[in-house]
Design an enzyme around this catalytic site. Structure first.
Site, PDB file in Angstrom:
ATOM      1  N   HIS A   1       0.837  -1.215   0.000  1.00  0.00           N
ATOM      2  CA  HIS A   1       0.000   0.000   0.000  1.00  0.00           C
ATOM      3  C   HIS A   1       0.868   1.260   0.000  1.00  0.00           C
ATOM      4  CE1 HIS A   1      -4.132   1.721   1.226  1.00  0.00           C
ATOM      5  NE2 HIS A   1      -3.394   2.682   0.689  1.00  0.00           N
TER       6      HIS A   1
ATOM      7  N   HIS B   1     -10.983   0.430   0.024  1.00  0.00           N
ATOM      8  CA  HIS B   1     -10.839   1.585   0.917  1.00  0.00           C
ATOM      9  C   HIS B   1     -12.218   1.773   1.537  1.00  0.00           C
ATOM     10  CE1 HIS B   1      -9.431   5.746   2.044  1.00  0.00           C
ATOM     11  NE2 HIS B   1     -10.744   5.851   2.187  1.00  0.00           N
TER      12      HIS B   1
ATOM     13  N   ASP C   1       0.637   2.462   3.784  1.00  0.00           N
ATOM     14  CA  ASP C   1      -0.186   3.575   3.276  1.00  0.00           C
ATOM     15  C   ASP C   1       0.672   4.840   3.148  1.00  0.00           C
ATOM     16  OD1 ASP C   1      -2.249   5.033   2.235  1.00  0.00           O
ATOM     17  OD2 ASP C   1      -3.477   5.047   4.062  1.00  0.00           O
TER      18      ASP C   1
HETATM   19  O1  DOR Z   1      -4.518   9.343   4.546  1.00  0.00           O
HETATM   20  C1  DOR Z   1      -4.646   8.900   3.422  1.00  0.00           C
HETATM   21  N1  DOR Z   1      -3.994   9.456   2.397  1.00  0.00           N
HETATM   22  N2  DOR Z   1      -5.482   7.877   3.210  1.00  0.00           N
HETATM   23  C2  DOR Z   1      -5.767   7.448   1.971  1.00  0.00           C
HETATM   24  O2  DOR Z   1      -6.510   6.482   1.851  1.00  0.00           O
HETATM   25  C3  DOR Z   1      -5.221   8.151   0.793  1.00  0.00           C
HETATM   26  C4  DOR Z   1      -3.963   8.809   1.136  1.00  0.00           C
HETATM   27  C5  DOR Z   1      -3.459   9.778   0.070  1.00  0.00           C
HETATM   28  O3  DOR Z   1      -3.496   9.404  -1.111  1.00  0.00           O
HETATM   29  O4  DOR Z   1      -2.976  10.840   0.430  1.00  0.00           O
END
Ligand code: DOR
Length: 429
Positions: free
Chosen positions: A61, A180, A306
């Site tokens: 991720h 998501h 993430d």
């Molecule tokens: O905090 C986040 N930022 N959660 C996400 O699901 C997307 C991500 C982003 O692309 O900045």
């Protein structure tokens, strides 16, 4: 030939935990054997004494931001950050500009990776065109171009009928659907977890149910369609409960959490540090405990970062206006190793959540030290103490709330396809 010797080799895919040498030739692992290996033909030796040698870590991720937001991260810098954190393979999410919703964008990412990337990059395609949640992408075309999974990561597919059809479509191409999970109406203009702290700070709140409602829906749709689904960035107690129950009934669901969901709780937001603004939000102590339990009992298969780079433009603003996300590639491993100290997981269990488990979920022949496998190897010094210093990050962005934290354990050497992309200081000969 490359020889990695004297290390404690942990390979959960083979239930291996022993002092062994690894011999690499032409990018592949040719032999794993007990010490004193023949050094004929060896041109490079890495002495891994007192270190742990594991299959190259996988982060399923990551947001690479290229194309479109190269001021936050590029494929080149994202790969460098990955290598620095011990990751040899990453999957990149489609919320770029243009969105990765067609073959040309996937081709572009793969081409750029071949030219500039020092780790393996596996692109994830979008479920809906432009991530707009209105119509499905041509998933066969995306699959042929090289995507392993589809996701509208960054937002949920709001329309349940469309999500059902997306799962049916993905299933026919044997594509994983990465979900998501956030009910956008329940989130509304919330910026942090709903609870005592949000009330005290006067920040608008996001309830746990915003995540859980959609996880429940997507698990039910997975059951209806027979599609393989993977729940991204799980953050709440209820989410763990729903996934645990679904798994017990044989639904084809897997799940990940990110280090910030077991290393931080909502009280940290009293600092108003916008690097703590993330989607889903940092939750309560009770949720953190449940996430650890989910990791321990296997409900949560994977630890993924993430990694969401943002620049000061998006972060040096009032909390309400800051973009959500934090970088994670260069702090994930030491934060996860903290779970070993806390006796939540054993060291091999932590390694499995970064190697064999994501490899199996993605269906890639990575995450193992099998003879003949790609020589992707990470060498870890589990007792190396370091203060996190964002100014030393390889990532283009600095949005980490862990700056200044004293952490223990680091990837000191990363090998991708037999090529050393992060060197142990002075030890590579
Ligand atoms: O905090 C986040 N930022 N959660 C996400 O699901 C997307 C991500 C982003 O692309 O900045």
């Amino acid at each position: 030939m490359l020889l990695v010797k004297n290390g404690r080799v942990i390979d959960p895919s083979n239930r291996l935990d022993d002092n062994l040498d690894i011999l690499v030739d032409e990018g592949k692992i040719v032999e794993i054997c007990r010490g004193g290996s023949e050094e004929d033909g060896v041109t490079q030796i890495i002495d891994a004494r007192d270190k742990v040698v594991v299959p190259g870590l996988i982060d399923m991720h990551v947001h690479l931001r290229e194309p479109g937001h190269e001021y936050k991260e590029t494929i080149r810098t994202g790969c460098q950050a990955a290598a620095s954190g011990g990751f040899t393979s990453i999957t990149c999410m489609p919320n770029t500009n243009p969105v990765n919703d067609n073959q040309s964008v996937t081709d572009y990412i793969l081409d750029r990776t071949r030219r500039e990337g020092c780790v393996n990059v596996f692109p994830v395609g979008a479920i809906t065109k432009g991530l707009r949640g209105k119509s499905l992408t041509a998933m066969g075309e995306l699959k042929n171009a090289g995507v392993l999974a589809v996701s509208d990561d960054g937002r949920s597919v709001k329309n349940s009928e469309l999500m059902r059809r997306g799962m049916e479509y993905a299933r026919n191409f044997n594509l994983l659907v990465i979900c998501h999970c956030e009910d956008l109406d329940l989130v509304a203009d919330g910026v942090m977890n709903e609870g005592f702290t949000s009330t005290r700070l006067g920040l608008k709140r996001i309830p746990n149910a915003a995540e859980e409602v959609i996880i429940a829906r997507d698990v039910l749709l997975a059951e209806l369609t027979g599609c393989r689904v993977h729940i991204a960035h799980v953050s709440t107690e209820g989410s763990v409960r729903i996934i645990r129950e679904a798994k017990s009934r044989g639904v084809k669901v897997t799940a990940e959490t990110a280090p910030h969901y077991f290393s931080l709780s909502e009280e940290a937001l009293e600092s108003f540090d916008t690097n703590l603004k993330v989607n889903p939000p940092i939750r309560s102590v009770r949720d953190v405990t449940a996430i650890k339990e989910g990791l321990k009992d296997g409900t949560l298969d994977v630890i993924a970062t993430d990694h969401a780079p943002h620049s000061l433009l998006e972060k040096d603003v009032e909390f309400d206006y800051a973009s959500p996300g934090m970088v994670g590639l260069e702090t994930a491993l030491p934060l996860a190793l903290q779970l070993v100290k806390e006796k939540v997981l054993s060291l091999p269990e932590v390694i499995s959540k970064f190697t064999v488990n994501p490899a199996k979920i993605l269906g890639i022949s990575k995450g193992t030290l099998n003879q003949g496998a790609d020589a992707d190897i990470t060498i870890i010094d589990v007792s190396l103490k370091k203060k996190v210093d964002v100014t030393r990050f390889k990532s283009k962005s600095r949005n980490s709330p862990f700056h200044g934290w004293e952490l223990e354990g680091e990837a000191v050497c990363t090998v991708v396809g037999g090529r050393v992309v992060k060197e142990i200081d002075g030890v590579v000969v």
